[in-house]
Structure formats: C-alpha cells, structure tokens
Design a protein around this motif. Structure first.
Motif, short mmCIF file in Angstrom:
data_model
loop_
_atom_site.label_atom_id
_atom_site.label_comp_id
_atom_site.label_asym_id
_atom_site.label_seq_id
_atom_site.Cartn_x
_atom_site.Cartn_y
_atom_site.Cartn_z
N LEU A 148 0.83 -1.22 0.00
CA LEU A 148 0.00 0.00 0.00
C LEU A 148 0.86 1.26 0.00
O LEU A 148 0.44 2.31 0.49
CB LEU A 148 -0.92 0.00 1.23
N GLU A 149 2.05 1.17 -0.58
CA GLU A 149 2.97 2.31 -0.60
C GLU A 149 2.32 3.52 -1.26
O GLU A 149 1.69 3.40 -2.33
CB GLU A 149 4.25 1.94 -1.35
N GLY A 150 2.48 4.68 -0.62
CA GLY A 150 1.97 5.93 -1.18
C GLY A 150 0.49 6.15 -0.99
O GLY A 150 -0.04 7.19 -1.41
N LYS A 151 -0.21 5.20 -0.39
CA LYS A 151 -1.66 5.33 -0.21
C LYS A 151 -1.99 6.18 1.02
O LYS A 151 -1.40 6.03 2.08
CB LYS A 151 -2.30 3.95 -0.03
N ARG A 152 -2.96 7.08 0.84
CA ARG A 152 -3.56 7.79 1.96
C ARG A 152 -4.83 7.05 2.34
O ARG A 152 -5.28 6.15 1.63
CB ARG A 152 -3.85 9.24 1.59
N PHE A 153 -5.45 7.45 3.45
CA PHE A 153 -6.65 6.74 3.90
C PHE A 153 -7.73 6.73 2.82
O PHE A 153 -8.33 5.69 2.55
CB PHE A 153 -7.19 7.39 5.18
N GLU A 154 -7.94 7.85 2.18
CA GLU A 154 -9.01 7.94 1.18
C GLU A 154 -8.70 7.13 -0.07
O GLU A 154 -9.60 6.82 -0.86
CB GLU A 154 -9.25 9.40 0.80
N ASP A 155 -7.42 6.75 -0.24
CA ASP A 155 -7.03 5.94 -1.40
C ASP A 155 -7.19 4.44 -1.15
O ASP A 155 -7.12 3.64 -2.10
CB ASP A 155 -5.56 6.20 -1.77
N LEU A 156 -7.39 4.06 0.11
CA LEU A 156 -7.49 2.63 0.43
C LEU A 156 -8.81 2.06 -0.06
O LEU A 156 -9.84 2.75 -0.04
CB LEU A 156 -7.38 2.42 1.94
N PRO A 157 -8.84 0.80 -0.47
CA PRO A 157 -10.12 0.14 -0.79
C PRO A 157 -11.03 0.15 0.43
O PRO A 157 -10.57 0.14 1.58
CB PRO A 157 -9.70 -1.28 -1.17
N ALA A 158 -12.32 0.13 0.19
CA ALA A 158 -13.31 0.23 1.28
C ALA A 158 -13.09 -0.82 2.37
O ALA A 158 -13.21 -0.50 3.56
CB ALA A 158 -14.72 0.14 0.71
N PRO A 159 -12.78 -2.07 2.04
CA PRO A 159 -12.58 -3.06 3.11
C PRO A 159 -11.44 -2.69 4.06
O PRO A 159 -11.52 -2.95 5.27
CB PRO A 159 -12.27 -4.36 2.35
#
Length: 391
Positions: A148-159
């Motif tokens: 999940l490199e570079g991901k912010r919370f809003e970029d994460l999949p819903a699960p």
C-alpha cells in the motif's frame, strides 16, 4: 554566606532527546550514599482512591470523540510529531494487519469529557492518517508486509478503511473521582511508551486550558526568548516547566514549597491553582505574566547570554540552562529597578560567579537533590544575597 569548597566541581550534563541536546541541564537527585537517582520517587497510594475502569472502543468511535472534542489530544502538545514517517506507517500497517494495539489510558473529567493520558502518539498518528483534514493526512511508506505504498486513507479500498474504523482498542479510563495527585502518580507509572513523557508533559496532558494558555503566553514573550533563546515551544515542554516554577515560587514562596513533598507535588499544586480562578484570579494571572516579563528582562540585562546558566570564574562556556538557577534568579531579580541593576550589574555578576566557583554548598543546591527543601532555601537565600551586591 559563601563557604569555600575544595571538592571537585560537578560535571554539567545536558539533557538529550532523540540524541540531540535540549538546551536544558540534567536535573538529578542524590541518595544518602551520594549515588544519583531519578528525581521522581513514587509515594504510597490508598488503594481505595484508585478508580480505573476498562472499556472497549472502536477506532471510529474514538475518532468521532476527538472530532466532537469530547476526547482531548492535549492542545499544543508536539511530541507526536517526532515520530518518523516509517513509525507512523507501520503503526497503521499493524492496525490493518489486525495486530492488537497496547492498551490506552484516558482520564475522565466530571463533565464526562476525556483526555488521552497514555497512547497520545499512537492515537494522534491514527487520527492524522484517517482524518487528516485539509492536508489529507499522510501517505503510507516503507511498509513491511502490505503493498500500500503511497496510499492515503481515502485511497485505500473500502474493506481496508472499514478494518481501521472497526478495529477495537482497550481503554483504561481513570474515573474523575480519583484525586489529582493519585491520577498523576498513575500516569507516571503507566507512562512506558516508546518515548515516555516527562513530568511537565504529563502535567500538560492533565491540566486545563487556563493554565496551558497562561504558561504558553509567558513562554512566548520576547523577553523570555532573549533570556532563554530557543526555549519557546520547547520539544519537551521545559519552557512551560520553567514558567510554572516561576509561578509556583511567586505565588507560594520558598516556605510554601517546603510544605510539599517534592518538586513534582509543588508544581502539580501550582498547576491546579492556575486552573482555578478561585485560587488565582484573572487579574492575578495577568499580573504573573507581567512579573515574568520583568524578571526575564532583568535577567537578560544583568547576565545576557549567560542568563540561568552555570558561569564559574575561568570559564565562558555557554552551558545549558539550569532550572534551579532559573527559578531562584527570576524571583530574586523580579522586584528590582532596571536602572539600579544596570548600575550594579558588574558586582552582581561577580557575586554570582563566585557562588558558582567557590561555594560548593551552592553548587550542590543547583545540581543534585535540587528539590530538597534545605537546598531550595539555601540557593534562594544565597541568590538573594548575590542580587544585593554593589549596594
């Protein structure tokens, strides 16, 4: 009063934080055998006064409480920012991996609101990631297991977002009926995180806005910045502790100090006084700020860059600030006329440096067991005498 000493001058040690100097001299206590020990010595509790309840919360519930301001993350508290991006990201990764987090401690007030007293850095990190506001939190980096490199919370999949929000944490809630001194001692005992809080950081987490705002106002005065450069907004809140010491000795005096069991107890009581308008009125609080301003101005006028620092004869080294010198000299110089101090400056400096060179009893009183009432009395009396030099 000066008593020449022949013993070796104690070494001057600077307090470190994250391997960097803080600009503050280490303050130690000495036992009967002369061995140095930590200043904080726990005292017995009455077990019936200890009231702690254990509860389960979801992270969503806790973050909602923070947003609603019913759970306080200690305003002006900057320690959480010292975590490196890797530390922050791996905490979030632990939550995503469903690894149980260590228990948190909250202190509940009589109105039902709560304050975080242990786990502040962890909870601040999670809050920053999930509800980062306009800066969108922070991006994950240097993870160990998840891609999940570079991901912010809003970029994460819903699960993944649900997994964070639904994560359960264990919280030990200190009941508001627990006496403040007992609560403070509980806090010290459970304060075992990665970078444990010091005494002033604990007091800050436990105090109310009134004392926080007053101490902040005092330590952001330009006169304080001149006498104690780079202390305002100190990473370990040593600036707030110095202002608090001034307030305590100004309000209660040396004999008022002697009625307490330790510097911790004295400063805890001072904090409670500043938080209570019935103890310290708004007018008296405003006067404290003015008095602090004058004390800092007078100190800089006399000692310049050596204000509140050990400055023995034969050395012009710019030593770290010494808290015992700060409290005694700020009080000694407070009630004096600037023109008179300017006239007597050389004599006062000479007397002060002689104390720090020849009077071993004075050196002990500003170096080790600095909270011992006899040493507090001695350093205040000797400092007052030195401030009279040249009359």
């Amino acid at each position: 009063m000066t008593t020449p000493g022949t013993r070796e001058t104690p070494r001057i040690l600077e307090d470190l934080f994250l391997d960097e100097g803080t600009g503050i001299e280490v303050e130690t206590e000495a036992d009967a055998d002369g061995e140095e020990t930590p200043a904080d010595i726990a005292k017995p509790w009455n077990p019936e006064q200890i009231r702690v309840n254990t509860k389960q919360f979801s992270l969503r519930n806790v973050l909602d409480m923070i947003e609603e301001e019913s759970l306080e993350l200690a305003p002006d508290f900057q320690r959480g920012k010292v975590w490196k991006p890797r530390q922050k990201s791996r905490l979030i990764e632990s939550v995503l991996l469903q690894i149980p987090l260590p228990a948190f401690y909250f202190a509940e007030d009589s109105d039902g609101s709560m304050r975080v007293v242990d786990g502040l850095q962890r909870l601040s990190t999670i809050n920053d990631f999930v509800r980062g506001g306009t800066d969108r939190g922070f991006a994950l980096k240097d993870l160990e297991y998840l891609g999940l490199e570079g991901k912010r919370f809003e970029d994460l999949p819903a699960p993944w977002r649900r997994r964070i929000n639904n994560a359960q944490i264990t919280v030990h809630v200190i009941d508001p009926t627990t006496p403040p001194d007992v609560m403070y001692d509980i806090f010290k005992r459970i304060n075992t995180g990665g970078t444990p809080l010091n005494a002033q950081e604990i007091r800050h987490c436990m105090s109310k806005d009134r004392s926080r705002n007053l101490l902040k106002e005092m330590t952001f005065l330009p006169e304080f910045d001149a006498a104690a450069p780079r202390m305002s907004g100190h990473v370990r809140m040593n600036d707030r502790e110095m202002a608090l010491r001034f307030a305590g000795f100004r309000l209660m005096g040396v004999e008022g100090y002697a009625r307490h069991s330790s510097m911790d107890a004295f400063l805890q009581h001072t904090t409670a006084m500043l938080d209570d308008p019935g103890e310290v009125s708004d007018e008296r609080a405003a006067a404290l700020v003015k008095e602090f301003r004058k004390a800092m101005s007078n100190a800089y006028l006399v000692f310049g860059e050596h204000s509140f620092r050990k400055w023995p004869h034969g050395s012009d080294r710019h030593n770290p600030i010494n808290r015992a010198l700060f409290e005694s000299w700020s009080i000694a110089l407070l009630g004096r006329d600037a023109a008179d101090l300017k006239r007597r400056k050389a004599a006062i400096v000479k007397a002060a440096r002689k104390l720090m060179t020849d009077d071993y009893r004075y050196l002990e009183a500003i170096t080790a067991s600095t909270g011992d009432p006899a040493r507090v009395r001695y350093r205040f009396a000797a400092t007052e005498e030195a401030a009279e030099a040249g009359r």
